[in-house]
Design a protein around this motif. Structure first.
Motif, short mmCIF file in Angstrom:
data_model
loop_
_atom_site.label_atom_id
_atom_site.label_comp_id
_atom_site.label_asym_id
_atom_site.label_seq_id
_atom_site.Cartn_x
_atom_site.Cartn_y
_atom_site.Cartn_z
N HIS A 41 42.39 40.75 37.49
CA HIS A 41 41.19 41.19 38.20
C HIS A 41 39.99 40.28 37.86
CE1 HIS A 41 38.59 44.08 40.26
NE2 HIS A 41 37.72 43.84 39.30
N ILE A 42 39.83 39.99 36.59
CA ILE A 42 38.71 39.16 36.14
C ILE A 42 38.81 37.75 36.71
CG2 ILE A 42 37.74 38.01 34.09
CD1 ILE A 42 38.37 40.69 32.58
N PHE A 43 39.99 37.18 36.72
CA PHE A 43 40.13 35.79 37.17
C PHE A 43 40.35 35.67 38.68
CE2 PHE A 43 40.27 34.93 32.72
CZ PHE A 43 39.75 33.65 32.61
N ASN A 44 40.31 36.79 39.38
CA ASN A 44 40.44 36.76 40.83
C ASN A 44 39.17 36.21 41.49
OD1 ASN A 44 41.88 37.21 43.22
ND2 ASN A 44 40.86 39.18 43.52
N THR A 45 38.03 36.40 40.84
CA THR A 45 36.76 35.86 41.33
C THR A 45 36.00 35.26 40.16
OG1 THR A 45 35.59 37.93 40.99
CG2 THR A 45 36.53 37.57 43.18
N HIS A 46 35.06 34.39 40.47
CA HIS A 46 34.24 33.80 39.40
C HIS A 46 32.84 34.38 39.50
CE1 HIS A 46 32.88 31.01 36.39
NE2 HIS A 46 31.88 30.67 37.17
N LYS A 47 32.54 35.28 38.57
CA LYS A 47 31.19 35.84 38.52
C LYS A 47 30.91 36.31 37.10
CE LYS A 47 32.36 40.58 39.80
NZ LYS A 47 32.01 41.69 40.66
N HIS A 48 29.64 36.47 36.79
CA HIS A 48 29.24 37.04 35.51
C HIS A 48 29.30 38.55 35.65
CE1 HIS A 48 27.38 33.05 35.60
NE2 HIS A 48 27.67 33.05 34.31
N PHE A 49 29.72 39.23 34.59
CA PHE A 49 29.84 40.67 34.65
C PHE A 49 29.70 41.24 33.25
CE2 PHE A 49 33.97 38.90 33.79
CZ PHE A 49 34.51 39.72 32.81
N ASP A 50 29.34 42.52 33.19
CA ASP A 50 29.38 43.20 31.90
C ASP A 50 30.49 44.23 31.95
OD1 ASP A 50 28.35 45.60 33.07
OD2 ASP A 50 26.31 45.08 32.53
N ALA A 51 30.76 44.88 30.84
CA ALA A 51 31.89 45.80 30.75
C ALA A 51 31.75 46.95 31.75
CB ALA A 51 32.03 46.32 29.33
N ASP A 52 30.54 47.48 31.89
CA ASP A 52 30.34 48.60 32.82
C ASP A 52 30.59 48.18 34.26
OD1 ASP A 52 29.72 50.35 30.76
OD2 ASP A 52 27.57 49.93 30.88
N GLU A 53 30.14 46.98 34.64
CA GLU A 53 30.41 46.47 35.99
C GLU A 53 31.91 46.29 36.22
OE1 GLU A 53 26.33 43.85 36.68
OE2 GLU A 53 28.05 42.93 35.68
N LEU A 54 32.61 45.83 35.19
CA LEU A 54 34.05 45.66 35.31
C LEU A 54 34.75 47.00 35.52
CD1 LEU A 54 36.60 43.93 35.23
CD2 LEU A 54 36.50 44.01 32.73
N VAL A 55 34.36 48.01 34.76
CA VAL A 55 34.94 49.35 34.92
C VAL A 55 34.69 49.86 36.34
CG1 VAL A 55 34.76 51.76 34.18
CG2 VAL A 55 34.86 49.94 32.47
N ALA A 56 33.46 49.68 36.84
CA ALA A 56 33.12 50.13 38.20
C ALA A 56 33.92 49.36 39.25
CB ALA A 56 31.62 49.97 38.45
N ASP A 57 34.05 48.04 39.08
CA ASP A 57 34.85 47.22 40.01
C ASP A 57 36.30 47.69 40.05
OD1 ASP A 57 32.71 45.63 40.68
OD2 ASP A 57 33.41 43.86 39.57
N LEU A 58 36.85 47.98 38.88
CA LEU A 58 38.24 48.43 38.80
C LEU A 58 38.41 49.76 39.53
CD1 LEU A 58 38.95 47.47 35.11
CD2 LEU A 58 40.15 46.53 37.09
N ARG A 59 37.50 50.68 39.30
CA ARG A 59 37.57 51.99 39.97
C ARG A 59 37.46 51.83 41.49
NH1 ARG A 59 34.28 55.01 35.54
NH2 ARG A 59 36.02 55.66 34.24
N GLU A 60 36.52 50.96 41.93
CA GLU A 60 36.35 50.70 43.36
C GLU A 60 37.62 50.16 44.00
OE1 GLU A 60 33.17 48.13 44.98
OE2 GLU A 60 31.82 49.48 43.89
#
Length: 164
Positions: A41-60
């Motif tokens: 998931h992380i390496f699918n796109t190149h962007k800066h993120f924090d842990a909370d944004e990652l959790v939200a992206d995963l849920r979405e």
């Protein structure tokens, strides 16, 4: 200065998942399904993120990974050299390290925007300073903090309105 759109990924022989699996095996650990989901998931796109944004992206995206697994896996990915942690004014952000060229950052302390750039003069200065102190640098972290042009423009508009 080279803007972020020119920071194209580098050619690498192993995928991030393969690199992470290798790192974990050296530590006597396994690439579990949640870890595999995270690295892909992380390496699918190149962007800066924090842990909370990652959790939200995963849920979405319909993926469920516990918050504690996310935090532990991010730390492992930093230790494995896959991610770089940027300590910003009010948070830690992560970005790809593996497969991306060395670069520096500007961070807007008002809106949180992060701009990547490359500057050869900074790299030359790093080498000169290393020589001066008998040190062989292999990396550095350089973050310029301030306000981006959009925030400066918005601030300027507010001030004109305040004068009416």
């Amino acid at each position: 200065m080279t803007p972020s759109q020119d920071l194209a990924p580098l050619q690498v022989t192993d995928s991030p998942e393969e690199k992470f699996r290798e790192y974990l095996e050296i530590r006597g650990e396994k690439l579990t399904e949640p870890r595999r989901v995270l690295v892909n998931h992380i390496f699918n796109t190149h962007k800066h993120f924090d842990a909370d944004e990652l959790v939200a992206d995963l849920r979405e995206s319909g993926r469920r990974v516990s918050r504690s697994t996310v935090y532990r896996t991010l730390r492992l990915m930093v230790d494995a050299g896959l991610l770089r942690e940027l300590r910003l004014t009010n948070r830690s952000a992560y970005e790809h390290s593996y497969g991306y060229p060395s670069h520096d950052h500007m961070h807007c302390t008002q809106c949180g925007a992060i701009v990547e750039f490359r500057n050869e003069e900074i790299r030359k200065l790093r080498e000169l300073i290393g020589q001066e102190f008998g040190f062989r640098p292999d990396n550095h972290r350089f973050v310029i903090t301030g306000q981006c042009s959009d925030c400066l423009k918005a601030r300027g508009r507010r001030r004109k309105l305040d004068q009416i």
